[in-house]
Scaffold this active site. Sequence first.
Site, PDB file in Angstrom:
ATOM      1  N   ALA A 172     119.886   4.891   4.879  1.00 18.32           N
ATOM      2  CA  ALA A 172     120.175   3.477   4.619  1.00 18.32           C
ATOM      3  C   ALA A 172     118.873   2.719   4.421  1.00 18.32           C
ATOM      4  O   ALA A 172     118.004   2.725   5.292  1.00 18.32           O
ATOM      5  CB  ALA A 172     120.973   2.882   5.773  1.00 18.32           C
ATOM      6  N   GLU A 194     120.950 -10.101  -0.180  1.00 15.87           N
ATOM      7  CA  GLU A 194     121.538  -9.047  -1.002  1.00 15.87           C
ATOM      8  C   GLU A 194     122.774  -9.596  -1.707  1.00 15.87           C
ATOM      9  O   GLU A 194     123.222 -10.713  -1.439  1.00 15.87           O
ATOM     10  CB  GLU A 194     121.893  -7.821  -0.149  1.00 15.87           C
ATOM     11  CG  GLU A 194     120.662  -7.092   0.373  1.00 15.87           C
ATOM     12  CD  GLU A 194     120.990  -5.839   1.156  1.00 15.87           C
ATOM     13  OE1 GLU A 194     120.060  -5.063   1.433  1.00 15.87           O
ATOM     14  OE2 GLU A 194     122.162  -5.622   1.489  1.00 15.87           O
ATOM     15  N   HIS A 226     127.856   2.843  -5.170  1.00 19.61           N
ATOM     16  CA  HIS A 226     126.665   2.008  -5.229  1.00 19.61           C
ATOM     17  C   HIS A 226     126.227   1.893  -6.678  1.00 19.61           C
ATOM     18  O   HIS A 226     126.175   2.889  -7.399  1.00 19.61           O
ATOM     19  CB  HIS A 226     125.538   2.608  -4.387  1.00 19.61           C
ATOM     20  CG  HIS A 226     124.485   1.605  -4.037  1.00 19.61           C
ATOM     21  ND1 HIS A 226     123.572   1.147  -4.963  1.00 19.61           N
ATOM     22  CD2 HIS A 226     124.198   0.956  -2.880  1.00 19.61           C
ATOM     23  CE1 HIS A 226     122.771   0.262  -4.389  1.00 19.61           C
ATOM     24  NE2 HIS A 226     123.133   0.122  -3.126  1.00 19.61           N
ATOM     25  N   ARG A 282     129.309  -5.539  -5.279  1.00 26.57           N
ATOM     26  CA  ARG A 282     128.961  -4.186  -5.696  1.00 26.57           C
ATOM     27  C   ARG A 282     129.931  -3.578  -6.705  1.00 26.57           C
ATOM     28  O   ARG A 282     129.516  -2.918  -7.646  1.00 26.57           O
ATOM     29  CB  ARG A 282     128.915  -3.264  -4.473  1.00 26.57           C
ATOM     30  CG  ARG A 282     127.609  -3.309  -3.735  1.00 26.57           C
ATOM     31  CD  ARG A 282     127.595  -2.311  -2.611  1.00 26.57           C
ATOM     32  NE  ARG A 282     126.307  -2.344  -1.934  1.00 26.57           N
ATOM     33  CZ  ARG A 282     126.060  -1.689  -0.817  1.00 26.57           C
ATOM     34  NH1 ARG A 282     127.005  -0.968  -0.253  1.00 26.57           N
ATOM     35  NH2 ARG A 282     124.866  -1.755  -0.256  1.00 26.57           N
ATOM     36  N   HIS A 333     129.040   6.090  -2.579  1.00 29.80           N
ATOM     37  CA  HIS A 333     128.145   5.603  -1.531  1.00 29.80           C
ATOM     38  C   HIS A 333     128.814   5.422  -0.175  1.00 29.80           C
ATOM     39  O   HIS A 333     128.281   5.881   0.835  1.00 29.80           O
ATOM     40  CB  HIS A 333     127.540   4.276  -1.976  1.00 29.80           C
ATOM     41  CG  HIS A 333     126.559   3.687  -1.025  1.00 29.80           C
ATOM     42  ND1 HIS A 333     125.401   4.335  -0.665  1.00 29.80           N
ATOM     43  CD2 HIS A 333     126.552   2.495  -0.355  1.00 29.80           C
ATOM     44  CE1 HIS A 333     124.715   3.587   0.181  1.00 29.80           C
ATOM     45  NE2 HIS A 333     125.392   2.470   0.395  1.00 29.80           N
ATOM     46  N   ARG A 340     133.241  -3.487   0.676  1.00 27.34           N
ATOM     47  CA  ARG A 340     132.310  -3.821   1.750  1.00 27.34           C
ATOM     48  C   ARG A 340     131.180  -4.714   1.257  1.00 27.34           C
ATOM     49  O   ARG A 340     130.544  -4.419   0.245  1.00 27.34           O
ATOM     50  CB  ARG A 340     131.731  -2.538   2.349  1.00 27.34           C
ATOM     51  CG  ARG A 340     130.682  -2.796   3.427  1.00 27.34           C
ATOM     52  CD  ARG A 340     130.212  -1.517   4.054  1.00 27.34           C
ATOM     53  NE  ARG A 340     129.451  -0.681   3.143  1.00 27.34           N
ATOM     54  CZ  ARG A 340     128.147  -0.778   2.920  1.00 27.34           C
ATOM     55  NH1 ARG A 340     127.445  -1.739   3.516  1.00 27.34           N
ATOM     56  NH2 ARG A 340     127.528   0.053   2.108  1.00 27.34           N
TER      57      ARG A 340
END
Length: 507
Positions: free
Chosen positions: A43, A110, A226, A272, A333, A368
């Site tokens: 990570a 992020e 990802h 994402r 991911h 997520r």
Amino acid sequence: MNDYIIVGSGIAGLYTAQLAAQHNLKVVLVTKEAVEECNTRYAQGGIAAAIGEHDSPELHIEDTLVAGAGISDPAAVRVLCEEGPARVHELINLGVPFDTHDGAIALTREAAHSERRILHAGGDATGAAIETTLAGVVANTNVDVRAWTLATEIVLENGQAVGVRTLDARTGERGEVRAKRIVLATGGAGQLFQATTNPTVATGDGVALAYRAGAGVSNMEFFQFHPTALRLAGAPGFLISEAVRGEGGFLRNVAGERFMLKLHPDAELAPRDVVARGIAAEMVSTDADHVYLDVTHLPADLVLLRFPTIAKVCRSHGLDITKEPIPVAPAAHYMTGGVVTDLHGRTSVPNLFAVGEVSMTGVHGANRLASNSLLEVLVWAKRVIEAPDSLIEAPTFPQTTQAITMAAEADDTPFSRTALQRLMWRNVGIVREADGLGSALRQLVAWRDAQTEPTTVREYEDANLLVTATLLTYAALLREESRGAHARRDFTETREVWQRYLVLKQG
């Protein structure tokens, strides 16, 4: 009598173990390889928590619910965001060396976060820093750590979990360990797919163990891809952190165009699933196997300070990221779904708990939010250890869907892990449709029915991958809509009727 058996040695297993040790509980931790080999180690980005001057749990809650695309559990999200800051401060007190700026914890932003709330360590080595710190803490406790020990089965008596059966990966010796509580902390299942950021140990073991024991499994269709894994020969699946875009990195196609500007108001900082699908579509339209993540417009000293690991890996392949864009492509991911738990980590099997990526707490919903995963581990580990024995009322869980029953009609392709990964990538990848899902499901069931009793770690892993793949594919076929990380070509809209969980249980 042992108080806890903890299966897995990532942040979920280690943090839970050290918490139990603080309470003077007798703990056995089993992990199928070396303690440090886990998803946590890889990570990069960091851990999200509302500790900034202009941040708040309410803002974090709002961002998490938006990312979850309508099916996050609001109660679970509130627990995560309100209790998260205290858990992060506990990590700091344990010695995790988070990066600082002018004497304060450094925070970055992020994708899909409205504030800078991501703590990081070593620039882009957060997972490794946490794993190393926690492994050191656990080593100085009385936790009985058993590396190279695979949990092969949950032992049930009178419908309750009482232990696990084990296989020594080096000697082949079988054993059994018993405890009052069993905690699954086994991580994810990235090895289902041809391209993944996960290490080879991520084979869905915990989901398979729990499912076979009768626990409910949910949200498996929302497997997160990802957007940016390094696309260079010799560096398969190396993650290029979300934080690179958070610091101002641009995505460009092979013609040098910033294509995300036309796809979402937040461009590179969109959720994402949006970015991953945008990249995949751009690769198709430009007939390329990658796009570029460009940080050459940013100050070189900032790039090297924030992303030393990424810069080092790219440099080892002849790429200077301060002067050249990084070739990237999506990769599997994070397993957003998993074993259904309540707010105390309890599953539908008494005395069986789940923490971390293997679990489905309701926090993440359909997608997520970046860097919420490590925070979820801390919050639920604490809740598992502090859940009193007097908490005996049966937890309530969503309505279940019946077990998978279908004819095993498929071609005669022999099973191999490579064949499984190619099938899942092709038919159950970033964008899906009924024909491909149905074909994949028939092949998976045929492979499952042809299996013999496993005897080695590799064979147990393959069996676990098949169980997990079948659950994921079946759920993806059932959910006739597009929501979050689950996208269907034949059902492109989000449908209100599907604003619910799909829970699968063994029949």
